[in-house]
Design a protein around this motif. Sequence first.
Motif, PDB file in Angstrom:
ATOM      1  N   MET A  96      -2.644  26.613  29.363  1.00  0.00           N
ATOM      2  CA  MET A  96      -1.902  27.047  30.546  1.00  0.00           C
ATOM      3  C   MET A  96      -1.949  25.925  31.575  1.00  0.00           C
ATOM      4  N   LEU A 105       0.777  38.711  26.962  1.00  0.00           N
ATOM      5  CA  LEU A 105       1.321  37.594  27.712  1.00  0.00           C
ATOM      6  C   LEU A 105       2.701  37.993  28.191  1.00  0.00           C
ATOM      7  N   ALA A 118       2.659  28.221  29.690  1.00  0.00           N
ATOM      8  CA  ALA A 118       1.634  28.413  28.661  1.00  0.00           C
ATOM      9  C   ALA A 118       2.206  28.003  27.319  1.00  0.00           C
ATOM     10  N   VAL A 167       4.013  33.002  34.216  1.00  0.00           N
ATOM     11  CA  VAL A 167       3.268  33.382  33.014  1.00  0.00           C
ATOM     12  C   VAL A 167       1.971  34.099  33.397  1.00  0.00           C
ATOM     13  N   THR A 168       1.732  35.237  32.761  1.00  0.00           N
ATOM     14  CA  THR A 168       0.489  35.988  32.943  1.00  0.00           C
ATOM     15  C   THR A 168      -0.103  36.283  31.575  1.00  0.00           C
ATOM     16  N   LEU A 169      -1.391  35.967  31.412  1.00  0.00           N
ATOM     17  CA  LEU A 169      -2.119  36.221  30.169  1.00  0.00           C
ATOM     18  C   LEU A 169      -3.256  37.175  30.484  1.00  0.00           C
ATOM     19  N   TYR A 198       1.200  28.139  23.317  1.00  0.00           N
ATOM     20  CA  TYR A 198       0.299  28.816  22.384  1.00  0.00           C
ATOM     21  C   TYR A 198       0.544  28.290  20.982  1.00  0.00           C
TER      22      TYR A 198
END
Length: 165
Positions: A123, A73, A112, A98-100, A114
């Motif tokens: 997200m 992430l 996001a 945000v990149t997952l 978690y």
Amino acid sequence: MLRSFIIVAALALTGPLTGTASVAQGTSVAFGTLQQDPNAPVELAADQLAVDQASGTAVFTGNVLIGQGEMRLSAARVKVIYAENQNGIERLEATGGVTLVSGQDAAEAARADYNIESGVIVMTGDVLLTQGTNALTAERMTVNLESGTAQMSGRVKSILQPGGD
């Protein structure tokens, strides 16, 4: 020509696999190639870190990268909220691009959240999920890391490329 027509007709009958955009209120999809272990160690790296002992939080900023097992992430800012007993992480709040990524699947969103204990990532904000050549967009995606599934909701749109010979 007839074979192509049959394939297109069959795909049209199965729902969103039409090769064109389709819209639905919610959908479930697989996410990631492996089930993730929410109990695996969480590794964090960033340009800066600010710790607040009184509130039990830490804020990582600048090129934040988080790894847990096969999952990655990244975000501009991640707030870490520690458990009340300060004996582990309770949850992470990521914001800013945000990149997952898990296996071949990748999702982008504005935010996001978690929850480490439950193994659930929520997200929100212009969510884009890509799986190979297929793409799904929605306002919200809830990922269950233990089952390897995701639920998308809030004006879901899909663009799926039919495979074929």
